[in-house]
Design a protein around this motif. Structure first.
Motif, PDB file in Angstrom:
ATOM      1  N   GLN A 418      53.317 -74.898  22.595  1.00 60.22           N
ATOM      2  CA  GLN A 418      52.093 -75.565  23.052  1.00 60.22           C
ATOM      3  C   GLN A 418      51.279 -74.561  23.853  1.00 60.22           C
ATOM      4  N   TRP A 419      49.971 -74.820  23.978  1.00 58.11           N
ATOM      5  CA  TRP A 419      49.131 -73.910  24.748  1.00 58.11           C
ATOM      6  C   TRP A 419      48.033 -74.658  25.487  1.00 58.11           C
ATOM      7  N   ALA A 420      47.603 -74.035  26.573  1.00 58.28           N
ATOM      8  CA  ALA A 420      46.406 -74.464  27.303  1.00 58.28           C
ATOM      9  C   ALA A 420      45.595 -73.208  27.576  1.00 58.28           C
ATOM     10  N   GLU A 421      44.280 -73.315  27.508  1.00 62.12           N
ATOM     11  CA  GLU A 421      43.475 -72.111  27.679  1.00 62.12           C
ATOM     12  C   GLU A 421      42.208 -72.370  28.467  1.00 62.12           C
ATOM     13  N   LEU A 422      41.683 -71.289  29.010  1.00 58.60           N
ATOM     14  CA  LEU A 422      40.422 -71.292  29.749  1.00 58.60           C
ATOM     15  C   LEU A 422      39.382 -70.556  28.927  1.00 58.60           C
ATOM     16  N   LEU A 452      51.010 -64.939  28.453  1.00 59.48           N
ATOM     17  CA  LEU A 452      49.547 -64.987  28.485  1.00 59.48           C
ATOM     18  C   LEU A 452      48.985 -64.260  27.275  1.00 59.48           C
ATOM     19  N   GLN A 453      47.935 -64.837  26.699  1.00 56.05           N
ATOM     20  CA  GLN A 453      47.215 -64.191  25.612  1.00 56.05           C
ATOM     21  C   GLN A 453      45.727 -64.221  25.913  1.00 56.05           C
ATOM     22  N   SER A 458      38.219 -61.665  17.786  1.00 56.86           N
ATOM     23  CA  SER A 458      38.538 -62.094  16.433  1.00 56.86           C
ATOM     24  C   SER A 458      39.909 -62.747  16.324  1.00 56.86           C
ATOM     25  N   ALA A 459      40.767 -62.554  17.355  1.00 52.03           N
ATOM     26  CA  ALA A 459      42.110 -63.115  17.307  1.00 52.03           C
ATOM     27  C   ALA A 459      42.695 -63.128  18.718  1.00 52.03           C
ATOM     28  N   TYR A 460      43.837 -63.826  18.880  1.00 52.95           N
ATOM     29  CA  TYR A 460      44.549 -63.823  20.155  1.00 52.95           C
ATOM     30  C   TYR A 460      45.574 -62.693  20.166  1.00 52.95           C
ATOM     31  N   ALA A 461      45.721 -62.063  21.313  1.00 55.61           N
ATOM     32  CA  ALA A 461      46.709 -60.999  21.485  1.00 55.61           C
ATOM     33  C   ALA A 461      47.355 -61.151  22.850  1.00 55.61           C
ATOM     34  N   ASP A 462      48.594 -60.690  22.972  1.00 54.84           N
ATOM     35  CA  ASP A 462      49.263 -60.726  24.271  1.00 54.84           C
ATOM     36  C   ASP A 462      48.518 -59.822  25.246  1.00 54.84           C
ATOM     37  N   VAL A 463      48.420 -60.249  26.503  1.00 58.41           N
ATOM     38  CA  VAL A 463      47.760 -59.399  27.493  1.00 58.41           C
ATOM     39  C   VAL A 463      48.575 -58.110  27.624  1.00 58.41           C
ATOM     40  N   PRO A 464      47.919 -56.959  27.704  1.00 61.83           N
ATOM     41  CA  PRO A 464      48.644 -55.687  27.733  1.00 61.83           C
ATOM     42  C   PRO A 464      49.248 -55.405  29.105  1.00 61.83           C
ATOM     43  N   ARG A 488      38.291 -65.810  26.732  1.00 65.30           N
ATOM     44  CA  ARG A 488      39.334 -66.839  26.710  1.00 65.30           C
ATOM     45  C   ARG A 488      40.660 -66.270  27.199  1.00 65.30           C
ATOM     46  N   LEU A 489      41.366 -67.067  28.006  1.00 66.85           N
ATOM     47  CA  LEU A 489      42.708 -66.728  28.449  1.00 66.85           C
ATOM     48  C   LEU A 489      43.611 -67.911  28.134  1.00 66.85           C
ATOM     49  N   ARG A 490      44.694 -67.650  27.419  1.00 62.59           N
ATOM     50  CA  ARG A 490      45.580 -68.726  26.955  1.00 62.59           C
ATOM     51  C   ARG A 490      46.962 -68.578  27.583  1.00 62.59           C
ATOM     52  N   VAL A 491      47.533 -69.718  27.998  1.00 67.49           N
ATOM     53  CA  VAL A 491      48.927 -69.778  28.428  1.00 67.49           C
ATOM     54  C   VAL A 491      49.707 -70.399  27.281  1.00 67.49           C
ATOM     55  N   LEU A 492      50.586 -69.633  26.691  1.00 70.25           N
ATOM     56  CA  LEU A 492      51.377 -70.067  25.535  1.00 70.25           C
ATOM     57  C   LEU A 492      52.790 -70.386  26.020  1.00 70.25           C
ATOM     58  N   LEU A 493      53.234 -71.633  25.787  1.00 69.29           N
ATOM     59  CA  LEU A 493      54.525 -72.077  26.295  1.00 69.29           C
ATOM     60  C   LEU A 493      55.421 -72.530  25.146  1.00 69.29           C
TER      61      LEU A 493
END
Length: 511
Positions: A418-422, A452-453, A458-464, A488-493
């Motif tokens: 599941q995810w939630a994002e800003l 975090l992604q 163009s796509a989601y990527a893990d924060v470096p 956008r910042l996403r929390v992927l759980l």
């Protein structure tokens, strides 16, 4: 929805498989000092002996306590009242009686056409697009009979009068504050929006605030970034407003979030009454303030928020100019100052002048909130019907992972990833985030893992370069990473087995 209710629903699902003054005076800045407290006096004195007692009704003066209760062990404590039948729990100081010259039984007349403002009438200060962020939204609430067209200009003018009270009061301490209304352009001028809200007559005229509140919420006026100023076409109350009673000097103070409601019925449609009730929703007057009455008001007149509201309350005339009855905080030492002296009460405890629903100009203006999440819009893969994804960036610091008081985001009964994002309206630079995980041990549990992604365009990527993703309860988890720019910042759980996941708060920072 409070945690106890949502938990019951989740447990059930797990067990069964699913769950009459002149128009000018009326519209002018009629003060609040004349709110009479005699009808409450004996009852409030009695409450000191019986902490669960509620005053008797005096319906002729709008002092209606039906639907209110006192639960000393509840979130409203022993001095505030709780509105029964609303969710989440709503606290209030209780109803106020009419100021001199007004009557609950006599509707305030509409602004006469001859007295209507010219096209140049406008709020002194407007901000942004008129809708984004924390805003005060004006509602005209009626039943089967509507007087919207007749009173629209009246309501706009009253809302602007409230703004005048807040700003002129700020000027007394060298500052500037304006109510951040939901606004629109009318004849080339910025004016407060007035929503036309029809509800059932039974809810409108109920001797209980909860049916009206629930009907208004059902109509969509339940946003966490809104305070709702209600002009109600009924004769039940003079005025009543929500009051959090939170004394913390922090942006996380509950007075800085919504939804919260301030109500004025048609016998009290004045700027003074509206400013008084809105003042309560913004945090006035906390009971630990120097001149507090103990029931949400002050005792040092003249002042919009002051009056004798009980037998044991002694009122003193400290600001002798009666015109200050249209201003906030006599001597600016109890609840409203743009420049509180070091070591003073307002330098240490909550100050309404710092409320995030106000536009802050000069004088005691706090530094910009470094938490960039506050300006983002929240969304999610799934949200339980009784939870809110807007909770993840409402600015409220949770007391624990099992927060049963404040709004939460949860995904029950869904499991898996599941995810939630800003999402920000324009790109922001980020290099640090804080995440507070939701865990009630009743279906919403800590994830097995999370990360975090960010949106690359163009796509989601893990924060470096992430510093790590510990799974920790009852605390913010801080993650630093290589600086990046994104919208956008996403929390992927990832859920733990068949359990669901959730979040209480997400913060994002540029440094």
């Amino acid at each position: 929805m409070p945690g106890s209710v949502s938990a019951v629903r989740r447990l059930a699902g797990r067990r069964t498989g699913r769950i009459a003054v002149a128009a000018v005076a009326a519209i002018g800045l009629v003060g609040i000092n004349a709110f009479a407290g005699t009808a409450l006096a004996g009852d409030r004195a009695g409450r000191r002996a019986d902490l669960t007692a509620v005053p008797a009704n005096d319906a002729a003066r709008g002092l209606v306590y039906d639907g209110l209760q006192r639960r000393p062990a509840g979130p409203c404590g022993s001095t505030l009242l709780e509105v029964k039948g609303t969710s989440p729990v709503m606290c209030t100081h209780g109803p106020d009686a009419p100021p001199a010259g007004l009557s609950v039984a006599t509707s305030v007349p509409a602004l006469a056409a001859a007295a209507a403002p010219a096209a140049a009438q406008s709020l002194a200060v407007c901000e942004g697009d008129g809708t984004s962020g924390r805003r005060v939204e004006v509602l005209y609430i009626h039943g089967s009979t509507s007087r919207y067209a007749q009173y629209l200009e009246t309501f706009r003018t009253l809302a602007e009068g409230v703004d005048t009270i807040f700003n002129e009061s700020a000027k007394e301490t060298g500052g500037e504050r304006h109510v951040r209304y939901v606004t629109e352009t009318v004849n080339g001028a910025c004016r407060p929006v007035v929503r036309d809200v029809q509800i059932a007559d039974s809810a409108l005229h109920a001797n209980d605030w909860a049916p009206l509140l629930n009907a208004v919420k059902a109509a969509g006026y339940n946003r966490t970034d809104r305070k709702y100023l209600q002009f109600v076409d009924a004769d039940v109350y003079c005025g009543i407003g929500g009051l959090a009673g939170d004394t913390r000097k922090s942006d996380a103070n509950r007075s800085n979030s919504g939804p919260e409601y301030a109500r004025a019925d048609n016998g009290c449609w004045t700027a003074g009454v509206a400013a008084h009730e809105l003042g309560h929703t913004l945090g006035a007057v906390n009971n630990n303030a120097p001149n507090a009455s103990g029931y949400g008001h002050c005792t040092d007149e003249w002042d919009v928020m002051c009056y004798k509201d009980g037998d044991n309350v002694v009122v003193r005339t400290v600001c002798t100019n009666r015109s200050h009855d249209d201003r906030l905080d006599c001597n600016h030492d109890d609840y409203y100052s743009t420049n509180p002296p070091a070591g003073s009460y307002l330098s240490q405890y909550y100050n309404v002048a710092d409320n995030l629903f106000l536009i802050k100009g000069t004088g005691g203006n706090p530094q910009p909130d470094p938490n960039l999440a506050r300006s983002a819009t929240a969304s999610a893969s799934y949200t339980s019907a009784w939870e809110s994804v807007a909770a993840i960036n409402d600015g409220i610091d949770p007391p624990s992972s099992n927060d049963t008081v404040n709004p939460r985001w949860g995904t029950w009964p869904n499991s898996g990833q599941q995810w939630a994002e800003l999402t920000w309206p324009a790109a922001v630079s980020l290099r640090r985030a804080q995440v507070y995980l939701f865990d009630d041990n009743q279906g919403i549990d800590l994830p097995s893992s999370w990360k975090l992604q960010y949106w690359t365009g163009s796509a989601y990527a893990d924060v470096p370069g992430a510093s790590g993703y510990p799974v920790t309860a009852n605390a913010y988890i801080t993650v630093t990473f290589t600086a990046l720019t994104t919208t956008r910042l996403r929390v992927l759980l990832q859920s733990n087995g068949t359990n669901s996941v959730g979040l209480l708060e997400v913060k994002a920072f540029a440094s």
